[in-house]
Design a protein around this motif. Structure first.
Motif, mmCIF file in Angstrom:
data_model
loop_
_atom_site.group_PDB
_atom_site.id
_atom_site.type_symbol
_atom_site.label_atom_id
_atom_site.label_comp_id
_atom_site.label_asym_id
_atom_site.label_seq_id
_atom_site.Cartn_x
_atom_site.Cartn_y
_atom_site.Cartn_z
ATOM 1 N N ASP A 126 0.831 -1.206 0.000
ATOM 2 C CA ASP A 126 0.000 0.000 0.000
ATOM 3 C C ASP A 126 0.871 1.263 0.000
ATOM 4 O OD1 ASP A 126 0.859 0.251 2.625
ATOM 5 O OD2 ASP A 126 -1.133 0.745 3.393
ATOM 6 N N ALA A 127 0.191 2.407 -0.125
ATOM 7 C CA ALA A 127 0.916 3.675 -0.317
ATOM 8 C C ALA A 127 1.815 4.030 0.871
ATOM 9 C CB ALA A 127 -0.072 4.802 -0.590
ATOM 10 N N LEU A 128 1.333 3.734 2.102
ATOM 11 C CA LEU A 128 2.151 4.080 3.267
ATOM 12 C C LEU A 128 3.407 3.209 3.328
ATOM 13 C CD1 LEU A 128 2.811 5.504 5.894
ATOM 14 C CD2 LEU A 128 1.207 4.012 7.085
ATOM 15 N N THR A 129 3.234 1.910 3.088
ATOM 16 C CA THR A 129 4.393 1.010 3.087
ATOM 17 C C THR A 129 5.405 1.481 2.043
ATOM 18 O OG1 THR A 129 2.870 -0.771 3.647
ATOM 19 C CG2 THR A 129 5.075 -1.420 2.935
ATOM 20 N N GLU A 130 4.892 1.835 0.887
ATOM 21 C CA GLU A 130 5.756 2.297 -0.204
ATOM 22 C C GLU A 130 6.529 3.558 0.209
ATOM 23 O OE1 GLU A 130 4.053 1.959 -4.381
ATOM 24 O OE2 GLU A 130 4.256 4.129 -4.156
ATOM 25 N N ALA A 131 5.817 4.498 0.828
ATOM 26 C CA ALA A 131 6.469 5.746 1.253
ATOM 27 C C ALA A 131 7.525 5.466 2.322
ATOM 28 C CB ALA A 131 5.421 6.729 1.782
ATOM 29 N N LEU A 132 7.181 4.586 3.272
ATOM 30 C CA LEU A 132 8.139 4.268 4.349
ATOM 31 C C LEU A 132 9.396 3.610 3.773
ATOM 32 C CD1 LEU A 132 5.637 2.943 7.052
ATOM 33 C CD2 LEU A 132 6.989 5.050 7.179
ATOM 34 N N ASP A 175 -0.853 11.931 1.632
ATOM 35 C CA ASP A 175 -0.875 13.368 1.934
ATOM 36 C C ASP A 175 0.531 13.949 2.189
ATOM 37 O OD1 ASP A 175 -0.786 14.539 4.961
ATOM 38 O OD2 ASP A 175 -1.241 12.396 4.930
ATOM 39 N N TRP A 176 0.713 15.166 1.672
ATOM 40 C CA TRP A 176 2.044 15.795 1.631
ATOM 41 C C TRP A 176 2.550 16.157 3.016
ATOM 42 C CZ3 TRP A 176 4.347 18.646 -2.985
ATOM 43 C CH2 TRP A 176 4.017 17.980 -4.173
ATOM 44 N N GLN A 177 1.630 16.462 3.919
ATOM 45 C CA GLN A 177 2.062 16.840 5.269
ATOM 46 C C GLN A 177 2.750 15.659 5.952
ATOM 47 O OE1 GLN A 177 -1.311 18.589 7.216
ATOM 48 N NE2 GLN A 177 0.055 19.723 8.594
ATOM 49 N N SER A 178 2.155 14.478 5.806
ATOM 50 C CA SER A 178 2.754 13.278 6.405
ATOM 51 C C SER A 178 4.099 12.982 5.752
ATOM 52 C CB SER A 178 1.830 12.071 6.252
ATOM 53 O OG SER A 178 0.591 12.352 6.828
ATOM 54 N N LEU A 179 4.172 13.185 4.441
ATOM 55 C CA LEU A 179 5.452 12.960 3.755
ATOM 56 C C LEU A 179 6.517 13.915 4.293
ATOM 57 C CD1 LEU A 179 4.362 12.382 0.024
ATOM 58 C CD2 LEU A 179 5.084 10.672 1.700
ATOM 59 N N SER A 180 6.115 15.152 4.605
ATOM 60 C CA SER A 180 7.079 16.128 5.151
ATOM 61 C C SER A 180 7.600 15.671 6.508
ATOM 62 C CB SER A 180 6.434 17.507 5.293
ATOM 63 O OG SER A 180 6.079 17.993 4.030
ATOM 64 N N LEU A 216 7.827 12.499 7.500
ATOM 65 C CA LEU A 216 8.741 11.382 7.226
ATOM 66 C C LEU A 216 10.084 11.896 6.691
ATOM 67 C CD1 LEU A 216 6.286 8.794 5.590
ATOM 68 C CD2 LEU A 216 7.214 8.795 7.912
ATOM 69 N N GLU A 217 10.015 12.948 5.893
ATOM 70 C CA GLU A 217 11.247 13.541 5.348
ATOM 71 C C GLU A 217 12.142 14.030 6.491
ATOM 72 O OE1 GLU A 217 10.602 17.122 3.090
ATOM 73 O OE2 GLU A 217 12.541 16.956 2.052
ATOM 74 N N PHE A 256 7.483 12.922 -3.156
ATOM 75 C CA PHE A 256 6.319 13.814 -3.173
ATOM 76 C C PHE A 256 5.536 13.650 -4.478
ATOM 77 C CE2 PHE A 256 8.591 15.585 0.347
ATOM 78 C CZ PHE A 256 7.591 16.063 1.179
ATOM 79 N N ALA A 257 6.257 13.456 -5.586
ATOM 80 C CA ALA A 257 5.567 13.336 -6.880
ATOM 81 C C ALA A 257 4.859 11.981 -7.016
ATOM 82 C CB ALA A 257 6.576 13.525 -8.017
ATOM 83 N N TYR A 258 5.575 10.879 -6.678
ATOM 84 C CA TYR A 258 5.004 9.540 -6.897
ATOM 85 C C TYR A 258 4.053 9.121 -5.767
ATOM 86 C CZ TYR A 258 7.765 8.346 -11.024
ATOM 87 O OH TYR A 258 8.281 8.298 -12.305
ATOM 88 N N GLN A 259 4.561 9.156 -4.509
ATOM 89 C CA GLN A 259 3.703 8.697 -3.415
ATOM 90 C C GLN A 259 2.662 9.784 -3.086
ATOM 91 O OE1 GLN A 259 7.204 7.711 -3.401
ATOM 92 N NE2 GLN A 259 6.135 5.918 -4.221
ATOM 93 N N GLY A 260 3.061 11.053 -3.182
ATOM 94 C CA GLY A 260 2.126 12.152 -2.928
ATOM 95 C C GLY A 260 1.175 12.344 -4.104
ATOM 96 N N GLY A 261 1.740 12.753 -5.255
ATOM 97 C CA GLY A 261 0.908 13.008 -6.441
ATOM 98 C C GLY A 261 0.262 11.729 -6.965
#
Ligand SMILES: Nc1ncnc2c1ncn2[C@@H]1O[C@H](COP(=O)(O)OP(=O)(O)OP(=O)(O)O)[C@@H](O)[C@H]1O
Ligand SMILES: Cc1cn([C@H]2C[C@H](O)[C@@H](COP(=O)(O)O)O2)c(=O)[nH]c1=O
Length: 218
Positions: free
Chosen positions: A61-67, A111-116, A118-119, A101-106
């Motif tokens: 899923d998207a969260l696993t991918e982002a992590l 959501d971009w705030q959560s990505l920030s 994690l960043e 931000f482009a792939y997992q966000g866009g």
């Protein structure tokens, strides 16, 4: 005195043509007497390459991918990027945080705030090493964004290789990824140089060179 490190990232949707131009830029920097570290994300270390294989081929899923993207990035920062910049290298990196931000966000709609958040976590300064003392996030000095309509990029990739989890996404996904890159570029216009990648290779190379000209790096 040794030249300070320089960090340049290459971004764009799959098939935009960025890989085609990285080697040429590395050669130009080497010819100018600079030590070049050529690397990529996800990847660039043995651990991050293993994460890459999972992220590109296993369902998740998207969260696993982002992590996973940020886990790979942290190892890459610790093992490769931060030490190379500290040595004064030119680091040429095929994708960095903007891709998340482009792939997992866009693309995935995360959501971009959560990505920030994690960043920030992925760049937790003390654990990156005693030399890594800075007040802001590490971002490239320059990001070359190879911008191209998804249909053109898909045509370039068609039949070239077995598509991975990202490359097999529909055009609508890449429209959203492209919009993600546009949003990042709009937020940081000084860092981003948009390259029109929908042109013959020579014209694209000219735009890449023009983005470097005037910065005093070559
Ligand atoms: N300007 C161009 N015109 C036509 N074809 C191109 C151009 N630039 C690159 N290509 C071709 O398009 C394909 C994709 O190029 P390349 O691998 O450099 O893209 P990429 O952005 O690195 O893609 P990915 O991120 O998926 O690895 C390759 O077959 C390459 O030869
Ligand atoms: C860093 C990063 C990458 N991705 C995606 C983008 C691409 O589809 C692949 C990497 O393959 P490439 O051919 O080497 O460009 O991974 C992502 O979704 N999120 C990221 O942070």
């Amino acid at each position: 005195m040794a030249a300070p490190g320089l960090f340049i990232s290459f971004e764009g949707i799959d098939g935009a043509g960025k890989s085609t131009h990285i080697d040429a830029l590395a050669a130009a920097f080497r010819a100018a007497g600079r030590q070049v570290t050529l690397t990529r994300e996800p990847g660039g270390t043995p651990l991050a390459e293993k994460i890459r294989a999972l992220a590109l081929h296993e369902p998740m899923d998207a969260l696993t991918e982002a992590l996973l993207m940020f886990a790979a990035r942290r190892d890459h920062l610790r093992q490769v990027i931060v030490p190379a910049l500290a040595r004064g290298d030119v680091v040429l990196c095929d994708r960095f945080t903007d891709a998340t931000f482009a792939y997992q966000g866009g693309g995935r709609g995360f959501d971009w705030q959560s990505l920030s958040i994690l960043e920030l976590l992925a760049q937790d300064a003390p654990a990156l090493g005693a030399d890594f003392v800075q007040k802001t996030l590490l971002q490239p000095d320059l990001t070359l964004w190879f911008d191209i309509p998804p249909a053109v990029a898909a045509e370039r990739l068609a039949g070239a290789r077995v598509p991975d989890r990202f490359e097999s996404q529909p055009v609508a996904f890449f429209d959203a990824v492209r919009a993600g890159y546009a949003r990042r570029a709009q937020a940081e216009p000084q860092r981003f140089a948009r390259i029109n990648a929908d042109q013959p290779r020579e014209a694209v190379a000219d735009e890449v060179r023009a983005a470097l000209d005037g910065r005093g790096w070559l």
